[in-house]
Each structure stands twice: as structure tokens, then as C-alpha cells.
Scaffold this active site. Structure first.
Site, mmCIF file in Angstrom:
data_model
loop_
_atom_site.group_PDB
_atom_site.id
_atom_site.type_symbol
_atom_site.label_atom_id
_atom_site.label_comp_id
_atom_site.label_asym_id
_atom_site.label_seq_id
_atom_site.Cartn_x
_atom_site.Cartn_y
_atom_site.Cartn_z
ATOM 1 N N GLU A 44 3.828 -44.858 -16.529
ATOM 2 C CA GLU A 44 2.413 -44.086 -17.010
ATOM 3 C C GLU A 44 1.487 -44.706 -15.814
ATOM 4 O O GLU A 44 0.459 -43.489 -15.484
ATOM 5 C CB GLU A 44 2.402 -44.258 -17.913
ATOM 6 C CG GLU A 44 1.281 -43.907 -18.480
ATOM 7 C CD GLU A 44 1.061 -43.345 -20.079
ATOM 8 O OE1 GLU A 44 1.383 -42.335 -20.872
ATOM 9 O OE2 GLU A 44 0.270 -43.978 -20.815
ATOM 10 N N LYS B 139 -7.126 -44.295 -29.463
ATOM 11 C CA LYS B 139 -7.965 -44.442 -28.436
ATOM 12 C C LYS B 139 -9.105 -43.428 -28.911
ATOM 13 O O LYS B 139 -9.823 -43.252 -28.978
ATOM 14 C CB LYS B 139 -7.449 -44.787 -27.062
ATOM 15 C CG LYS B 139 -8.637 -44.907 -26.026
ATOM 16 C CD LYS B 139 -8.680 -45.284 -24.769
ATOM 17 C CE LYS B 139 -9.716 -45.552 -24.004
ATOM 18 N NZ LYS B 139 -9.159 -45.388 -22.388
ATOM 19 N N HIS C 26 27.764 -55.648 -22.490
ATOM 20 C CA HIS C 26 28.690 -54.754 -22.503
ATOM 21 C C HIS C 26 27.761 -53.799 -23.020
ATOM 22 O O HIS C 26 28.966 -52.540 -23.682
ATOM 23 C CB HIS C 26 29.007 -55.204 -24.161
ATOM 24 C CG HIS C 26 28.541 -57.155 -24.060
ATOM 25 N ND1 HIS C 26 29.862 -57.388 -23.587
ATOM 26 C CD2 HIS C 26 28.475 -58.365 -24.363
ATOM 27 C CE1 HIS C 26 30.365 -59.075 -23.893
ATOM 28 N NE2 HIS C 26 29.150 -58.766 -24.495
ATOM 29 N N GLU D 215 0.823 -36.601 -33.256
ATOM 30 C CA GLU D 215 1.473 -37.353 -33.681
ATOM 31 C C GLU D 215 0.720 -38.248 -35.047
ATOM 32 O O GLU D 215 1.233 -37.805 -35.592
ATOM 33 C CB GLU D 215 2.581 -37.813 -32.954
ATOM 34 C CG GLU D 215 3.654 -37.120 -32.634
ATOM 35 C CD GLU D 215 2.636 -37.299 -30.308
ATOM 36 O OE1 GLU D 215 1.563 -37.229 -30.487
ATOM 37 O OE2 GLU D 215 3.455 -37.200 -30.021
ATOM 38 N N LYS E 264 1.916 -31.471 -23.821
ATOM 39 C CA LYS E 264 0.604 -31.682 -25.118
ATOM 40 C C LYS E 264 0.509 -30.533 -25.452
ATOM 41 O O LYS E 264 0.313 -30.068 -26.903
ATOM 42 C CB LYS E 264 -0.737 -32.961 -25.017
ATOM 43 C CG LYS E 264 -0.078 -34.258 -24.687
ATOM 44 C CD LYS E 264 -0.794 -35.119 -25.309
ATOM 45 C CE LYS E 264 -1.101 -36.241 -25.026
ATOM 46 N NZ LYS E 264 -2.160 -37.139 -24.674
ATOM 47 N N GLY F 239 -5.392 -46.809 -22.540
ATOM 48 C CA GLY F 239 -4.278 -47.328 -23.698
ATOM 49 C C GLY F 239 -3.517 -48.020 -23.192
ATOM 50 O O GLY F 239 -2.964 -49.075 -23.867
ATOM 51 N N ARG F 240 -2.652 -47.792 -22.502
ATOM 52 C CA ARG F 240 -1.121 -49.630 -22.207
ATOM 53 C C ARG F 240 -1.812 -50.526 -22.096
ATOM 54 O O ARG F 240 -1.166 -51.288 -21.817
ATOM 55 C CB ARG F 240 -0.064 -48.445 -20.912
ATOM 56 C CG ARG F 240 -1.201 -47.864 -19.932
ATOM 57 C CD ARG F 240 0.285 -46.966 -19.016
ATOM 58 N NE ARG F 240 -0.885 -47.210 -17.740
ATOM 59 C CZ ARG F 240 -2.047 -45.671 -17.676
ATOM 60 N NH1 ARG F 240 -2.252 -44.972 -18.548
ATOM 61 N NH2 ARG F 240 -2.024 -45.340 -16.402
HETATM 62 O O1 F6P Z 1 1.460 -40.741 -23.970
HETATM 63 C C1 F6P Z 1 -0.092 -40.648 -23.233
HETATM 64 C C2 F6P Z 1 -1.467 -41.477 -23.779
HETATM 65 O O2 F6P Z 1 -2.674 -41.091 -23.573
HETATM 66 C C3 F6P Z 1 -1.117 -42.719 -23.695
HETATM 67 O O3 F6P Z 1 -1.739 -42.954 -21.943
HETATM 68 C C4 F6P Z 1 -2.161 -43.312 -24.589
HETATM 69 O O4 F6P Z 1 -1.707 -44.375 -24.465
HETATM 70 C C5 F6P Z 1 -1.466 -42.299 -26.377
HETATM 71 O O5 F6P Z 1 -1.188 -41.063 -25.648
HETATM 72 C C6 F6P Z 1 -2.193 -42.646 -26.932
HETATM 73 O O6 F6P Z 1 -3.516 -42.118 -27.194
HETATM 74 P P1 F6P Z 1 -4.009 -42.657 -27.899
HETATM 75 O O7 F6P Z 1 -4.282 -44.284 -28.216
HETATM 76 O O8 F6P Z 1 -5.437 -42.064 -27.664
HETATM 77 O O9 F6P Z 1 -3.746 -42.300 -29.352
#
Ligand code: F6P
Length: 540
Positions: free
Chosen positions: A343, A198, A374, A204, A503, A257-258
Site C-alpha cells: 500500500e 481512522k 510444504h 465494512e 470502494k 493507517g498502516r
Molecule cells: O484500504 C484502504 C485504507 O484506507 C487503509 O489505508 C486503511 O488502513 C484502511 O483503509 C482502514 O481505514 P480506516 O482506519 O479509516 O477505517
């Protein structure tokens, strides 16, 4: 909004909880032959049976009253009309708009992107969009994390079948093992990367995307070929362009995002499974949205899910909410729900910035049945602290019933819910132990160890089928559950400031760990840890 604990409904629920503490749920069925029916809600091919929860009609009425006194109806209207209910970011949380049917008069931009996705998915699936050597794309790697990974990954894994023409892979972790192991099995000429982010600033994701780009170059592609192997899904066109990706599928800041798998974030679903599957997913979610918007609180399935959670967490004091799908294909559902619920509602301040005076989200975790039986079911049956369990049981078509494993899958799910509620009759157990030749202290000791008290709450969520439509409906129900709970707890379910600090600190530590990097000011424990890491690297 005032102190929630002063509300008459909150006090009433406290009183009811004290009264029901010693009540056995199995006995409640004896007094109410219609209990199973009374405490089942159905919508869009999903049935929620919460009759095994420690509730009665007074509890449900007080919970509904609580929701009303927290402005549930007004806030639900605000959600549906796209008002900026995400107050700390001054944004709407308008994911429901993404599921509106094509004939809906509003949201032109939503339909335009959906058409773009359909055209692209079709081009990939027909081979018209091919790799740089003309070979059709066979593997798609979605690079993204959090909401840009968990939703599409879970849906794809739930619906994919062996032998698909296009296979999707999901890489989230910055641990090199994730991307490197995925790429080891792939052919660069036939691989497409979807970089999903987003913000398009997530460290990462960008690190993995850079490595993927280099892998293409190392495996025969030239700079000019990258465009055939890389697309992006984002709200940040500038950053996507700066990264060197031409083809972008957009979405909007009003999609959290979620809550984003319904947007272009679901491109891997559309490409891997076909746009018709993606459309069916949206249709199921839209059917649940319509139910959530229109059904009165007393008949509302997502509202019941949310209210039961509040009851278990705030009044029965259960600190864990466990999700156990009895379907291998839904193995990724607990991880998806962890982000969705924790979250969203893992907050300790209200929308007004006041401290939250009651517990908010419980710990959400789980795993797939029967495997979980299990692993942690011992704790669910006999641990000191009880937990609240959602069993998710997709029904199968008649053709599958002849497989004895299928009968075992269903029987185990039903049996666990029944065992949690009923426990084990101590008299029958005593007879059994006597038949084994035990008596006196030895019998007492075995009796104590094998005793199942029961009276442990669970809900059964039955899906008519595990297909795109019903999965969409199920996920929308959980999204609305989260909304209902946020309303009751008075928190903003749509921001996530709690993930920011870690972060920023990681960025600084990355610099320190670079060659010649200066150690920063840290506490003694962190200094020792970093020294240990450096020592390990120096030894290498
Ligand atoms: O983990 C935090 C977060 O901001 C989530 O809310 C989001 O889904 C994720 O990082 C990834 O963010 P992006 O889609 O901006 O890479």
C-alpha cells in the site's frame, strides 16, 4: 528529480548486476572469510545478515551512493522533524513521534492519549470497567480493517499467551462469517467492542459495528448500556459521536493507517497484554528509530533492508519478495507487511506526478515456517523465476532448547537459507543416483529433476527474543525499509489513492443489489456476473 536511470549510481549498479549475474554467492565466502560479518547489521536486538544476498562491497557502496543522490539524508530529516512529506495529502508521516519516550519534551497530545489508554487498559484489566451487569470484561473485539486491524492483530497474536484474563479478537471482513462466527463464542455481558477506524467512514467497519451493537441489544443490553460495551479509536470525533459512541481515543491525520499501531489503534494490545507490553513495543521501535536516524548509511540496518530490496527488484529482476517467519506466533507478519509495503510503495507515479520509469514495489507475500516449506518452497528452490526471501528467526531462551521441536524449528530455518544459497552438489547427487542403480538416460532424467542450482538470495533476520521490545524494533525496521525504498523510487509512500475507486464502485453496486435496485451501466462481463448473483439469490 530527473530520470533515475541517468544517475551514475544507477548505471553503475546495472553494470555490477551484469557482472554478478553468473557469480555464485557461496563462492564469494571462499574469497572473503569476513563476508558474514561484513554483511550483517545489528540494532536494538535485531541482526540482519544479508551475506547470502548476491552483493559485494561495490554493490553496497553504489546502493548507498544511489540513496544519497536521491536526497536520502534530507528526506530522512524531514520524516523525523514531521514535515509534510505526504505531498498528495499535504500531511506529515510522523509515526516516529508516537514512539518517543514519555520524557520527550514535545508531543503533549501523544502522551495525553497514551495516559488515557493506560488508565483504560488498567480499568479493564482490573475489572473496574465492567459490562452493564457488573461482570468484568473478558473478551475484546477490535472491529477495523487494513491498518486498523493488521498491526494490532499481528502484535497481539505474536505476544498473547494462553489463559490470559482478557482475550482479544479481531474482526475485519464484511463477510458476515467473520463477525458472526466470532460473536457465536462470546458472552454479551462480558464483551467490549473497540471500533477502530481512522476515518470512521470505512463501510465494512461501520457495517460490522452496527451488527455488533444490535447483537448487544439482542442479548440483554439496553440502549443506555451500550456505552459500557463500545469505545472507538479514530481521528473523526464527529462521526464517532454520530454513531453513538461516547468514549473515544484519538489520533491524528499525520498518522498513516498502516503506521498506526503505535497510536491508540494499539488499544487492544494495551488492554489484552497490558500497558507495559505496549510501552515495551514503543521502546523497541524508538530504539530502531534512533539507530535509523543516527547510523551512517553503511551501518544502517533498515537502510540495508531497503537497499537490498531495490537491488533484487530493479537490478536482479526478482519480482517477488517473500517473508517467512519461523515462529507460529508471527504467522500474521506477512499479511501485515503486505499492506505496509504494497500500500505504501505500490505506486506508478513519482512525488512530482511523473510516471515512475523503473519498477517500484515487488509482490510481497509469504507464510509461516515450517509450514511454508510444504507449500511454496518447491518454487523457491526450483522454480524458473527466483525470489528474494526474508527469513525471520526469533531466538528462544535456554529453557526452550530442550524441546526437540524447538531445535527443529531453528534447524529448518537455517537449512532452508543454506539450501537456497548452496543448492546441491551435482557430483554427490550423481553418486547417490548410481547407488540407487540408475544409469544412462534414466540417471540423467532423475538428475535433472532433483537438481538444486542454489544461488538464490535470502536475508536472515534474527530477533534476540520474540517479545514486545524486539517486535517493536523489527516492525520499525520494516517501516523504515519502506521509507528508504520510497525515497529511491521517488514516490510518496504515505498515500493510497489506488484503493479509492473500488470502494466508490462497491457503494454503487451495493445499491443496485438492494431489493428493487436499478441495474447500473456496466461492461458486459460485470452485467453477467451481477445477473448470476441475482439468480442465486432469487433461487433462495
Ligand atoms: O484500504 C484502504 C485504507 O484506507 C487503509 O489505508 C486503511 O488502513 C484502511 O483503509 C482502514 O481505514 P480506516 O482506519 O479509516 O477505517
Amino acid at each position: 528529480m530527473g530520470d533515475i536511470r541517468d544517475l551514475p549510481a544507477w548505471r553503475e549498479l546495472g553494470r555490477l548486476a551484469a557482472q554478478l549475474r553468473a557469480t555464485r554467492v557461496d563462492a564469494m565466502f571462499d574469497h572473503d572469510p569476513r563476508r558474514a560479518e561484513r554483511f550483517t547489521r545489528s540494532a536494538a536486538g535485531i541482526a540482519l545478515d544479508f551475506s547470502k544476498q548476491r552483493v559485494d562491497t561495490s554493490v553496497m557502496a553504489a546502493l548507498a551512493q544511489l540513496a544519497e543522490s536521491r536526497d536520502f539524508h534530507a528526506l530522512r530529516d524531514a520524516l523525523f522533524s514531521g514535515e509534510p512529506i505526504n505531498t498528495s495529502e499535504d500531511r506529515a508521516a510522523w509515526h516516529i513521534a508516537l514512539r518517543c519516550p514519555p520524557e520527550a519534551p514535545v508531543h503533549d497530545e501523544v502522551h495525553a492519549v497514551r495516559e488515557d489508554m493506560a488508565a483504560f487498559a488498567d480499568a479493564l484489566r482490573s475489572g473496574r470497567w465492567a459490562g452493564h451487569t457488573g461482570e468484568p470484561i473478558r473478551d475484546i473485539v477490535n472491529i477495523g480493517i487494513g491498518g486498523s486491524d493488521l498491526g494490532p492483530r499481528m502484535v497481539y497474536e505474536a505476544l498473547a499467551v494462553p489463559g490470559q484474563r482478557i482475550r482479544c479478537h479481531f474482526v475485519a471482513n464484511v463477510d458476515p462469517a467473520d463477525l458472526d462466527d466470532t460473536l457465536a463464542a462470546l458472552d454479551a455481558e462480558r464483551t467490549l467492542f473497540i471500533v477502530t477506524s481512522k476515518s470512521f467512514t470505512t463501510a465494512e467497519t461501520l457495517a460490522n459495528a452496527r451488527v455488533a451493537r444490535q447483537w448487544l441489544l439482542d442479548n440483554g443490553a439496553g440502549e443506555a448500556d451500550i456505552a459500557r460495551h463500545f469505545v472507538a479509536v479514530s481521528t473523526n470525533a464527529e462521526a464517532v459521536q454520530a454513531f453513538g459512541i461516547d468514549r473515544m481515543f484519538g489520533f491524528w491525520d499525520w498518522v498513516g493507517g498502516r503506521f498506526s499501531l503505535w497510536s491508540a489503534v494499539g488499544l487492544s494490545i494495551a488492554a489484552g497484554l497490558g500497558m507495559s507490553a505496549f510501552d515495551a513495543l514503543l521502546a523497541g521501535a524508538h530504539a530502531m528509530d534512533t539507530h535509523f536516524r543516527e547510523a551512517p548509511l553503511e551501518e544502517n540496518l533498515p537502510a540495508a533492508l531497503g537497499l537490498i530490496g531495490v537491488w533484487n527488484n530493479n537490478f536482479l529482476g526478482l519480482p517477488s519478495h517473500i517473508v517467512v517467519p519461523y515462529a507460529q506466533r508471527l504467522a500474521a507478519l506477512p499479511a501485515y507487511l503486505q499492506q505496509l509495503e504494497m500500500e505504501s510503495n505500490g505506486k506508478s507515479v513519482t512525488r512530482e506526478g511523473e510516471p515512475a520509469v523503473v519498477d517500484t514495489v515487488p509482490a510481497v507475500w509469504g507464510s509461516v515456517g515450517t509450514n511454508a516449506q510444504h507449500a511454496f518452497f518447491q518454487m523457491l528452490h526450483q522454480g524458473v523465476v527466483a525470489a528474494d526471501v526474508d527469513f525471520v528467526l526469533p531466538l528462544s531462551p535456554p529453557a526452550e532448547a530442550s524441546d526437540s521441536r524447538e531445535r527443529q524449528r531453528v534447524a529448518n530455518c537455517v537449512a532452508q537459507a543454506e539450501a537456497l544459497m548452496c543448492g546441491r552438489d551435482p557430483e554427490a547427487l550423481i553418486d547417490e543416483l548410481k547407488a540407487e542403480g540408475l544409469q544412462g538416460a534414466a540417471l540423467e532424467q532423475r538428475l535433472a529433476a532433483r537438481r538444486f542450482e542454489g544461488n538464490r538470495p535470502s536475508s536472515m533476520i534474527v530477533m534476540d527474543r520474540l517479545d514486545a521490545y524486539h517486535l517493536g524494533a523489527l516492525l520499525a525496521a520494516y517501516e523504515h525499509k519502506v521509507f528508504v525504498q520510497g525515497v529511491i523510487w521517488g514516490i510518496n509512500s504515505f498515500d493510497q489513492w489506488g484503493v479509492e475507486l473500488g470502494k466508490t464502485m462497491a457503494e454503487r453496486i451495493v445499491e443496485e443489489l438492494e431489493e428493487g435496485g436499478e441495474p447500473g451501466p456496466h461492461d458486459a462481463s460485470t452485467r453477467a456476473l451481477l445477473a448470476r448473483v441475482r439468480q442465486a439469490w432469487d433461487r433462495g
